[in-house]
Design a protein around this motif. Structure first.
Motif, short mmCIF file in Angstrom:
data_model
loop_
_atom_site.label_atom_id
_atom_site.label_comp_id
_atom_site.label_asym_id
_atom_site.label_seq_id
_atom_site.Cartn_x
_atom_site.Cartn_y
_atom_site.Cartn_z
N LEU A 160 0.83 -1.16 -0.10
CA LEU A 160 -0.58 -0.06 0.11
C LEU A 160 0.98 0.52 -0.09
O LEU A 160 1.99 1.95 1.04
CB LEU A 160 -0.72 0.03 1.38
N ALA A 161 0.91 1.75 -1.31
CA ALA A 161 1.78 3.53 -0.93
C ALA A 161 0.60 4.20 -0.55
O ALA A 161 -0.71 4.56 -0.78
CB ALA A 161 2.12 3.77 -2.79
N CYS A 162 1.28 5.26 0.19
CA CYS A 162 0.28 6.35 1.14
C CYS A 162 1.88 7.47 1.76
O CYS A 162 2.19 7.32 1.42
CB CYS A 162 -0.57 5.69 2.04
N TRP A 163 0.70 8.88 2.24
CA TRP A 163 1.10 9.41 2.72
C TRP A 163 1.19 9.04 4.15
O TRP A 163 -0.37 9.03 4.90
CB TRP A 163 0.89 10.97 1.91
N CYS A 164 1.76 9.18 4.71
CA CYS A 164 1.92 8.74 6.47
C CYS A 164 1.98 10.21 7.48
O CYS A 164 2.80 11.17 7.24
CB CYS A 164 3.41 8.36 6.62
N GLU A 165 1.18 10.30 8.24
CA GLU A 165 1.21 11.57 8.42
C GLU A 165 2.37 11.78 9.28
O GLU A 165 2.80 12.87 9.50
CB GLU A 165 -0.55 11.65 9.54
N LEU A 166 2.42 10.56 10.59
CA LEU A 166 3.60 10.31 11.39
C LEU A 166 5.30 11.50 10.62
O LEU A 166 5.76 11.64 11.15
CB LEU A 166 3.88 8.88 11.87
N ARG A 167 5.32 10.28 9.40
CA ARG A 167 6.28 11.26 8.79
C ARG A 167 6.08 11.41 7.65
O ARG A 167 7.22 12.61 7.54
CB ARG A 167 6.82 9.73 7.97
N ASP A 168 5.00 12.49 7.47
CA ASP A 168 5.12 13.55 6.71
C ASP A 168 6.07 13.08 5.29
O ASP A 168 6.57 14.01 4.81
CB ASP A 168 5.54 15.32 7.41
N ALA A 169 5.56 12.26 5.18
CA ALA A 169 6.54 11.49 3.54
C ALA A 169 5.62 10.31 2.93
O ALA A 169 4.77 9.77 3.67
CB ALA A 169 8.22 12.02 3.79
N PHE A 170 6.05 10.25 1.75
CA PHE A 170 5.17 8.88 1.49
C PHE A 170 5.75 7.86 1.84
O PHE A 170 7.26 7.20 2.37
CB PHE A 170 5.19 8.69 -0.24
N ARG A 171 5.51 6.69 1.93
CA ARG A 171 5.41 5.33 3.01
C ARG A 171 4.84 3.80 1.58
O ARG A 171 3.52 3.96 1.39
CB ARG A 171 5.70 5.24 4.12
N PHE A 172 5.46 2.60 1.95
CA PHE A 172 4.51 1.64 1.51
C PHE A 172 4.91 0.73 2.67
O PHE A 172 5.32 0.59 3.50
CB PHE A 172 6.50 0.60 0.33
N PHE A 173 3.75 0.57 3.01
CA PHE A 173 3.80 -1.26 3.75
C PHE A 173 3.02 -2.31 2.69
O PHE A 173 1.75 -1.73 2.21
CB PHE A 173 2.26 -0.65 4.76
N ARG A 174 3.49 -3.53 3.37
CA ARG A 174 3.06 -4.35 2.90
C ARG A 174 1.78 -4.91 3.00
O ARG A 174 1.49 -4.94 4.59
CB ARG A 174 4.11 -5.49 2.78
N THR A 175 1.20 -5.34 2.31
CA THR A 175 -0.18 -5.66 3.25
C THR A 175 -0.52 -6.70 4.11
O THR A 175 -1.36 -6.50 4.91
CB THR A 175 -1.53 -5.89 2.03
N ASP A 176 0.24 -7.54 3.92
CA ASP A 176 -0.26 -8.95 4.67
C ASP A 176 0.63 -8.49 6.30
O ASP A 176 0.40 -9.42 6.64
CB ASP A 176 0.84 -10.36 3.87
N ARG A 177 1.57 -7.05 5.99
CA ARG A 177 1.55 -6.61 7.48
C ARG A 177 0.72 -5.88 8.13
O ARG A 177 1.08 -5.41 9.53
CB ARG A 177 3.05 -6.13 7.71
N ILE A 178 0.19 -5.43 7.37
CA ILE A 178 -1.24 -4.45 7.59
C ILE A 178 -1.84 -5.14 8.75
O ILE A 178 -2.61 -6.29 8.54
CB ILE A 178 -1.36 -3.80 7.17
N LEU A 179 -1.99 -4.93 10.26
CA LEU A 179 -2.68 -6.20 11.35
C LEU A 179 -4.68 -5.54 11.47
O LEU A 179 -4.87 -6.39 11.27
CB LEU A 179 -1.92 -5.85 12.49
N VAL A 180 -4.43 -4.20 11.86
CA VAL A 180 -5.99 -3.81 11.59
C VAL A 180 -5.62 -2.73 10.36
O VAL A 180 -4.87 -1.07 10.63
CB VAL A 180 -5.93 -3.13 13.12
N ALA A 181 -6.94 -1.89 10.51
CA ALA A 181 -7.77 -0.89 9.02
C ALA A 181 -8.48 -0.04 9.58
O ALA A 181 -9.71 -1.13 9.05
CB ALA A 181 -7.01 -1.33 7.93
N GLU A 182 -8.77 0.81 10.15
CA GLU A 182 -9.58 1.50 10.03
C GLU A 182 -10.42 2.63 9.34
O GLU A 182 -9.57 3.73 8.89
CB GLU A 182 -10.23 1.95 11.95
#
Length: 243
Positions: free
Chosen positions: A182-204
């Motif tokens: 999942l390519a996205c803008w991360c509010e914590l890092r204030d930058a674009f980041r990638f997250f493997r979808t199989d390592r996303i445990l919860v998404a709301e």
């Protein structure tokens, strides 16, 4: 090139462009005279094609005009079907079903000769790589967040087993050879980041993020081009890009 074929080719050329294009450019691409282009533009407009523009400035095909795929060349057929086969290999259930339906629609408008070409393609995808890690969060939820421009509050576990919570603005889902990201803008890092979808445990799902998705995609693509141009030429070791 016959006139009917040339008119369709002219529509396809204009369809690929979002900005006005001059008759001189169109004439060069189609290898005809500018006078022929002016005549063809007038003929298309008279038949209802929503063409706007004027001499010296350029012409544009207004958005929303639907041109059915009546004529596909052999190379175009190869390209489309190769892409659909890649979807079969790397897509999820939703995309696999969509690819199957698209293939049926394309075959229904191909000539008998082109159906034979499609049945015995020159190009094929590489080895099947369907063994992807199982997702704990459905890709349907991620797609919905992307389309609706919703923030996502996610819990993520990285390669080292460290957990973190992020609020992200989802941009796109990448279907790689061995994983989906999942390519996205991360509010914590204030930058674009990638997250493997199989390592996303919860998404709301959260509130809509304060940006146009078109702008977000454009900025993301610019960020990726900058990364590629500045990255050293080394082989990656498969580490997460999440941080």
């Amino acid at each position: 090139m016959g006139r009917s074929t040339r008119l369709l080719a002219l529509l396809q050329v204009m369809r690929r462009r979002r900005q006005p294009v001059t008759a001189a450019t169109l004439a060069q691409e189609l290898e005809v005279s500018e006078r022929t282009i002016y005549r063809d533009l007038s003929a298309l407009a008279a038949q209802g094609a929503p063409i706007q523009g004027e001499t010296g400035i350029g012409y544009v095909l207004r958005p929303g005009f639907f041109l059915p795929p009546l004529m596909l060349t052999e190379d175009e057929t190869e390209a489309v079907l190769l892409g659909l086969w890649y979807v079969d290999q790397r897509g999820d259930d939703i995309l696999n079903k969509a690819a199957e339906n698209a293939r049926a629609k394309i075959n229904s408008v191909l000539s008998e000769h082109m159906q034979a070409v499609a049945a015995a393609p020159i190009t094929i995808p590489g080895p099947d790589r369907k063994q992807f890690p199982e997702n704990k969060v459905s890709l349907g939820l991620l797609r919905s967040a992307i389309r609706m421009r919703n923030r996502l509050s996610i819990e993520y576990v990285d390669q080292a087993g460290q957990h973190s919570r992020r609020v992200v603005w989802p941009v796109q889902i990448g279907f790689m050879d061995d994983a989906r990201v999942l390519a996205c803008w991360c509010e914590l890092r204030d930058a674009f980041r990638f997250f493997r979808t199989d390592r996303i445990l919860v998404a709301e799902l959260g509130e809509p993020y304060p940006a146009r998705r078109a702008d977000l995609v454009r900025n993301f693509q610019a960020s990726m081009r900058e990364r590629v141009s500045s990255a050293p030429s080394v082989t990656t070791g498969g580490k997460d890009r999440q941080s």
